[in-house]
Design an enzyme around this catalytic site. Structure first.
Site, short mmCIF file in Angstrom:
data_model
loop_
_atom_site.label_atom_id
_atom_site.label_comp_id
_atom_site.label_asym_id
_atom_site.label_seq_id
_atom_site.Cartn_x
_atom_site.Cartn_y
_atom_site.Cartn_z
N GLU A 1 -1.18 -10.73 3.02
CA GLU A 1 -0.80 -9.89 4.22
C GLU A 1 -0.98 -10.73 5.40
O GLU A 1 -0.42 -10.55 6.26
CB GLU A 1 -1.70 -8.63 3.89
CG GLU A 1 -1.30 -7.50 3.15
CD GLU A 1 -2.11 -6.33 2.91
OE1 GLU A 1 -1.55 -5.47 2.32
OE2 GLU A 1 -3.41 -6.48 3.36
N GLY B 1 -7.34 -2.94 0.40
CA GLY B 1 -7.57 -1.68 -0.66
C GLY B 1 -6.77 -1.97 -1.87
O GLY B 1 -7.15 -1.64 -2.87
N THR C 1 1.35 3.51 2.19
CA THR C 1 2.14 3.70 3.54
C THR C 1 3.09 2.98 3.51
O THR C 1 4.59 3.15 3.79
CB THR C 1 1.43 3.80 4.74
OG1 THR C 1 0.31 4.57 4.38
CG2 THR C 1 2.01 4.40 5.98
N GLY D 1 0.70 -1.18 0.07
CA GLY D 1 -0.03 -0.11 -0.06
C GLY D 1 0.87 1.25 0.03
O GLY D 1 2.00 1.19 -0.07
N GLY E 1 0.24 -1.14 6.46
CA GLY E 1 -0.88 0.07 6.66
C GLY E 1 -2.21 -0.75 7.05
O GLY E 1 -2.21 -1.87 7.22
#
Length: 226
Positions: free
Chosen positions: A108, A101, A36, A34, A87
């Site tokens: 993950e 997202g 971040t 992501g 994130g």
């Protein structure tokens, strides 16, 4: 006033301080996916030669890590990691999260499960009292799309296919709006039990251990209760 991008950088820098505490020639760092996480990866480049390597939760993150000259290891060759850094799309005070997202939710969860501590990095806008304003991503085996959508509708959700998107695992994503998430761990289990669901983007049965939330006044640190 700091911009959102500057706040994300602040959160990434705070996580890099944790890497500094554990860095060593045998240490492996788990890395999420992501915007971040990308900033964290860029900062991790300064640890080149000081770590054994990294494990990435997506092909995108693996390519970014490799571009910085950091070793990217196969998770099958890794027994443990001190920290996994990623994130969140939303996080609540219990450190339950909505993620996915970027579409990497399954990997993950897998990579995070091998780490001793899950470090969530985000700007303060991602902290909510109750999860659910951000549509919940659900990774689904393609042949089960309609059956899973019906199951999600029965739970009160409004599933929509993420058009033109295929996960690194070759699956599709249904983004589910309208869910009432009063019991995040319970809903996570219920959705994951629907045949055809690979996993959903609720990270509540195993949430973050630490959240580093960037604010206009510095880093706000939250730790999982109990």
């Amino acid at each position: 006033m700091l911009t959102q991008q500057e706040l994300k950088q602040q959160a990434a820098d705070a996580a890099l301080e944790l890497v500094e505490q554990v860095a060593g020639p045998d240490v492996i760092i788990g890395v999420g996916t992501g915007s971040t996480a990308d900033l964290f990866i860029d900062g991790l480049a300064c640890f080149k030669g000081r770590l054994r390597g990294t494990v990435a939760s997506s092909e995108r993150s693996a390519a970014r890590l490799a571009g910085h000259g950091l070793a990217v290891l196969d998770l099958n060759d890794v027994q443990s990691m001190p920290i996994y850094v990623d994130g969140a799309d939303e996080i609540d005070p219990n450190l339950h999260m909505i993620k996915g997202g970027g579409g990497a939710l399954t990997r993950e969860k897998i990579v995070a499960s091998v780490a001793r501590r899950y470090i969530c990095i985000a700007d303060e806008s991602k902290l909510v009292e109750r999860l659910g304003r951000f549509p919940l991503p659900v990774e689904v085996i393609p042949m089960a799309r309609n059956a899973v959508a019906r199951g999600l509708s029965r739970l009160g959700g409004q599933p929509a296919l993420r058009e033109g998107f295929v996960t690194d695992n070759g699956n599709i994503i249904l983004d589910v709006a309208g869910l009432s998430i009063a019991d995040a761990p319970g809903l996570e289990k219920t959705i994951n039990d629907i045949p055809g669901v690979v996993t959903c983007g609720l990270f509540a049965l195993a949430g973050a251990d630490v959240a580093l939330l960037a604010t206009q006044d510095g880093i706000r640190r939250l730790e999982r209760r109990g």
